[in-house]
Motif scaffolding. Sequence first.
Motif, PDB file in Angstrom:
ATOM      1  N   THR A 158       1.507  16.019  -2.969  1.00 19.75           N
ATOM      2  CA  THR A 158       0.077  15.876  -2.370  1.00 19.75           C
ATOM      3  C   THR A 158      -0.994  15.221  -3.315  1.00 19.75           C
ATOM      4  N   MET A 159      -1.639  14.375  -2.843  1.00 19.29           N
ATOM      5  CA  MET A 159      -2.610  13.684  -3.609  1.00 19.29           C
ATOM      6  C   MET A 159      -3.673  14.480  -3.639  1.00 19.29           C
ATOM      7  N   THR A 160      -4.321  14.704  -4.753  1.00 21.26           N
ATOM      8  CA  THR A 160      -5.527  15.522  -4.882  1.00 21.26           C
ATOM      9  C   THR A 160      -6.705  14.885  -5.499  1.00 21.26           C
ATOM     10  N   ASP A 161      -6.460  13.817  -6.185  1.00 17.55           N
ATOM     11  CA  ASP A 161      -7.324  13.016  -7.064  1.00 17.55           C
ATOM     12  C   ASP A 161      -8.073  12.044  -6.335  1.00 17.55           C
ATOM     13  N   PRO A 162      -9.339  12.361  -6.038  1.00 18.08           N
ATOM     14  CA  PRO A 162     -10.240  11.246  -5.147  1.00 18.08           C
ATOM     15  C   PRO A 162     -10.033   9.809  -5.705  1.00 18.08           C
ATOM     16  N   ALA A 163     -10.167   9.368  -6.881  1.00 17.95           N
ATOM     17  CA  ALA A 163      -9.891   8.135  -7.218  1.00 17.95           C
ATOM     18  C   ALA A 163      -8.501   7.554  -6.586  1.00 17.95           C
ATOM     19  N   SER A 164      -7.459   8.200  -6.736  1.00 18.91           N
ATOM     20  CA  SER A 164      -6.092   7.964  -6.017  1.00 18.91           C
ATOM     21  C   SER A 164      -6.251   7.547  -4.719  1.00 18.91           C
ATOM     22  N   LEU A 165      -6.743   8.676  -4.079  1.00 16.06           N
ATOM     23  CA  LEU A 165      -6.968   8.711  -2.591  1.00 16.06           C
ATOM     24  C   LEU A 165      -7.831   7.450  -2.231  1.00 16.06           C
ATOM     25  N   ARG A 166      -8.895   7.185  -2.809  1.00 11.80           N
ATOM     26  CA  ARG A 166      -9.623   5.855  -2.363  1.00 11.80           C
ATOM     27  C   ARG A 166      -8.834   4.728  -2.612  1.00 11.80           C
ATOM     28  N   ARG A 167      -7.879   4.613  -3.386  1.00 13.98           N
ATOM     29  CA  ARG A 167      -7.121   3.266  -3.422  1.00 13.98           C
ATOM     30  C   ARG A 167      -5.969   3.355  -2.316  1.00 13.98           C
ATOM     31  N   VAL A 168      -5.475   4.490  -2.029  1.00 11.55           N
ATOM     32  CA  VAL A 168      -4.634   4.720  -0.777  1.00 11.55           C
ATOM     33  C   VAL A 168      -5.470   4.496   0.432  1.00 11.55           C
ATOM     34  N   LEU A 169      -6.643   4.855   0.629  1.00  8.53           N
ATOM     35  CA  LEU A 169      -7.267   4.571   1.683  1.00  8.53           C
ATOM     36  C   LEU A 169      -7.492   3.001   1.872  1.00  8.53           C
ATOM     37  N   ALA A 170      -7.982   2.286   0.796  1.00  6.68           N
ATOM     38  CA  ALA A 170      -7.985   0.682   0.897  1.00  6.68           C
ATOM     39  C   ALA A 170      -6.675   0.181   1.097  1.00  6.68           C
ATOM     40  N   ASP A 171      -5.600   0.749   0.662  1.00  9.39           N
ATOM     41  CA  ASP A 171      -4.149   0.148   1.044  1.00  9.39           C
ATOM     42  C   ASP A 171      -4.245   0.364   2.521  1.00  9.39           C
ATOM     43  N   VAL A 172      -4.383   1.303   3.236  1.00  7.96           N
ATOM     44  CA  VAL A 172      -4.184   1.666   4.481  1.00  7.96           C
ATOM     45  C   VAL A 172      -5.072   0.622   5.558  1.00  7.96           C
ATOM     46  N   ARG A 173      -6.262   0.401   5.045  1.00 17.35           N
ATOM     47  CA  ARG A 173      -7.227  -0.457   5.620  1.00 17.35           C
ATOM     48  C   ARG A 173      -6.333  -1.820   5.629  1.00 17.35           C
ATOM     49  N   ARG A 174      -5.865  -2.435   4.329  1.00 18.48           N
ATOM     50  CA  ARG A 174      -5.183  -3.485   4.409  1.00 18.48           C
ATOM     51  C   ARG A 174      -4.095  -3.535   5.265  1.00 18.48           C
ATOM     52  N   SER A 175      -3.209  -2.712   5.237  1.00 18.46           N
ATOM     53  CA  SER A 175      -2.068  -2.512   5.758  1.00 18.46           C
ATOM     54  C   SER A 175      -1.888  -2.151   7.304  1.00 18.46           C
ATOM     55  N   GLY A 176      -2.735  -1.566   7.735  1.00 10.58           N
ATOM     56  CA  GLY A 176      -3.052  -0.970   9.095  1.00 10.58           C
ATOM     57  C   GLY A 176      -2.246   0.388   9.334  1.00 10.58           C
ATOM     58  N   TYR A 177      -1.503   0.885   8.329  1.00 17.69           N
ATOM     59  CA  TYR A 177      -0.863   1.879   8.769  1.00 17.69           C
ATOM     60  C   TYR A 177      -1.004   2.900   7.409  1.00 17.69           C
TER      61      TYR A 177
END
Length: 93
Positions: free
Chosen positions: A46-65
């Motif tokens: 489980t990701m609990t680090d806000p900085a890591s989650l921001r990077r994941v959210l950016a990746d999701v925006r780019r990939s679409g999923y």
Amino acid sequence: MPVWNRVGGRFALHAMGVGLALPAHAPAQVQEEVLAQPLRRYTAKTMTDPASLRRVLADVRRSGYAVSDGQVTLDALSVAAAGRPVMRNPSRR
């Protein structure tokens, strides 16, 4: 295999595929509100680090999923995509 789910129930956004897909396409203020909440760890993945989650959210925006693999229970996998407006062909009426 038991699944943590109930109709109309709520679960932590940061640990689920749909919970990552929706805020990834939300305004930055909404993302920050989500990341400002306590981020509970359900498994070692489980990701609990806000900085890591921001990077994941950016990746999701780019990939679409979004993919959540073992973040809620180690044997669960979740894939989600946020709906996007579809551009209509202007020549079709």
